[in-house]
Scaffold this active site. Structure first.
Site, PDB file in Angstrom:
ATOM      1  N   THR A 196     174.768  80.541  89.390  1.00  0.00           N
ATOM      2  CA  THR A 196     175.191  81.109  88.110  1.00  0.00           C
ATOM      3  C   THR A 196     176.708  81.148  88.037  1.00  0.00           C
ATOM      4  OG1 THR A 196     173.262  82.483  87.848  1.00  0.00           O
ATOM      5  CG2 THR A 196     175.295  83.333  86.900  1.00  0.00           C
ATOM      6  N   VAL A 215     163.378  87.063  83.044  1.00  0.00           N
ATOM      7  CA  VAL A 215     164.796  87.346  82.755  1.00  0.00           C
ATOM      8  C   VAL A 215     165.366  88.058  83.969  1.00  0.00           C
ATOM      9  CG1 VAL A 215     166.332  88.794  81.357  1.00  0.00           C
ATOM     10  CG2 VAL A 215     164.494  87.506  80.248  1.00  0.00           C
ATOM     11  N   GLY A 219     173.077  84.825  92.562  1.00  0.00           N
ATOM     12  CA  GLY A 219     172.064  84.952  93.593  1.00  0.00           C
ATOM     13  C   GLY A 219     170.752  85.443  93.023  1.00  0.00           C
ATOM     14  N   GLY A 249     168.481  87.356  91.228  1.00  0.00           N
ATOM     15  CA  GLY A 249     168.703  88.373  90.203  1.00  0.00           C
ATOM     16  C   GLY A 249     167.856  89.616  90.364  1.00  0.00           C
TER      17      GLY A 249
HETATM   18  C1  SD4 Z   1     169.105  84.719  88.321  1.00  0.00           C
HETATM   19  N1  SD4 Z   1     171.233  85.438  89.222  1.00  0.00           N
HETATM   20  O1  SD4 Z   1     168.606  84.311  87.286  1.00  0.00           O
HETATM   21  C2  SD4 Z   1     170.511  84.340  88.625  1.00  0.00           C
HETATM   22  C3  SD4 Z   1     170.394  83.223  89.561  1.00  0.00           C
HETATM   23  C4  SD4 Z   1     171.535  82.498  89.727  1.00  0.00           C
HETATM   24  O2  SD4 Z   1     171.863  80.227  89.046  1.00  0.00           O
HETATM   25  O3  SD4 Z   1     172.514  82.924  90.326  1.00  0.00           O
HETATM   26  N2  SD4 Z   1     171.259  81.315  89.136  1.00  0.00           N
HETATM   27  O4  SD4 Z   1     168.498  85.369  89.179  1.00  0.00           O
END
Ligand code: SD4
Length: 334
Positions: free
Chosen positions: A195, A224, A247, A249
């Protein structure tokens, strides 16, 4: 007789003494300094402007954000413009256009944004729109709400001039079809996340931040996570600082991660110490923490930054004093 110069020095000394307390951890922290700071400016050195973002693609995003920051622009505009570069890149399969789809083949996006006035906007489970960060900003600025999801968010975006696009690229579709052969879902994979979260401090001393993602690949339809949730994937308090996460979520939501980081800074921790405290909270509360990755980055009002991750391998991009560099984060599991 007190000379004017001596009077100012004495006054400053007594104001500073009255306005500072020693935090139990031993750090001297500022308390109730706003009128003092308004009159005399900050007592600490300030690196302004500054922008920090997650992962190596943060370098490109910072580059874009810097155009706004270095010309005296607003942190809010800088972070929005910065992450839009990554959202629009079809080769990045974890954010925006080209993001890997959910288990049913739909690309669904989450994003959030906060400005220096404590305003917040978020969008989740959004399909067909390349720039969820701008939809989050639209929700923040043009509706009385903080979060709008799914079809409602899509309708709002279309009614406000956003274009409907197919976010599933050939490459992402191919990866999904490959995944379907086993349908083996590993949400806790250590590397299944990239992310982009971005935080900036502008020349006026204001902080804003954003976070945008396509989420974890092959997630349940409708899932989500932290990136869309204010206080989890993003939090900004212009008096203190800001934090954002990347990471797994689910792990971040369970400790209200970014809010925790900002509160730790409010209580006197440096950005790095605050990120470390949040990662340690995960380690204390979530028995399986060794099986996944979470990382936080943070910035404070003085322009100090920091980060901390569970696992080795997290990097963040920092643009300050005219230099844009990638840094290895410190981490918990050695
Ligand atoms: C999630 N934190 O949807 C996000 C994951 C992430 O690229 O870092 N995605 O859990």
């Amino acid at each position: 007789m007190t000379t004017r110069r001596k009077f100012i020095v004495e006054t400053l000394t007594s104001v500073t003494a009255a306005a500072s307390v020693i935090h139990p951890a031993g750090r001297r922290i500022s308390k109730g300094l706003s009128s003092f700071e308004k009159t005399f400016g900050s007592t600490k050195s300030t690196n302004k402007p500054i922008v920090i973002s997650t992962w190596d693609f943060g370098i490109r995003a910072n580059e874009e954000a810097w155009k706004t920051l270095s010309s005296g622009g607003r942190a809010l505009d800088a972070v929005e413009k910065g992450v839009r570069i990554i959202e629009a890149d079809p080769k990045i399969n974890t954010v925006g256009y080209g993001g890997l789809p959910d288990r049913d083949g739909y690309v669904t996006l989450d994003a959030s944004i906060m400005d220096e006035n404590g305003n917040a906007g978020a969008v989740a489970f959004l399909q067909h729109i390349m720039h969820p960060v701008s939809v989050a900003r639209l929700i923040m600025e043009k509706t009385p709400h903080v979060m709008i999801v799914g079809d409602g968010a899509l309708e709002l975006a279309l009614a406000n001039g956003f274009k409907k696009v197919n976010l599933l690229t050939k490459e992402s579709k191919k990866a999904w079809q490959e995944w379907l052969k086993t349908s083996h879902y590993i949400p806790v994979g250590k590397y299944n996340h990239d992310t982009i979260g971005m935080l900036a401090l502008d020349n006026s001393g204001n902080i804003s931040g954003t976070c945008t993602t396509s989420g974890i690949a092959f997630k349940y339809h409708g899932r989500v996570a932290d990136s869309a949730i204010i206080g989890a994937g993003l939090f900004v308090d212009n008096e203190v600082g800001a934090a954002t996460s990347t990471g797994l979520g689910e792990s971040v939501i369970k400790i209200a991660g970014s809010h925790l980081v900002v509160e730790e800074m409010r209580n006197g921790k440096s950005p790095k110490e605050a990120c470390e405290a949040a990662i340690k909270r995960i380690a204390e509360k979530q028995k399986d923490y060794k099986t996944f990755q979470v990382a936080f980055i943070a910035i404070n009002k003085q322009g100090e930054v920091g980060s901390y991750a569970i696992q080795k391998g997290f990097q963040y991009a920092l643009y300050k004093n005219g230099e844009n560099k990638l840094h290895d984060s410190e981490y918990l599991i050695k």
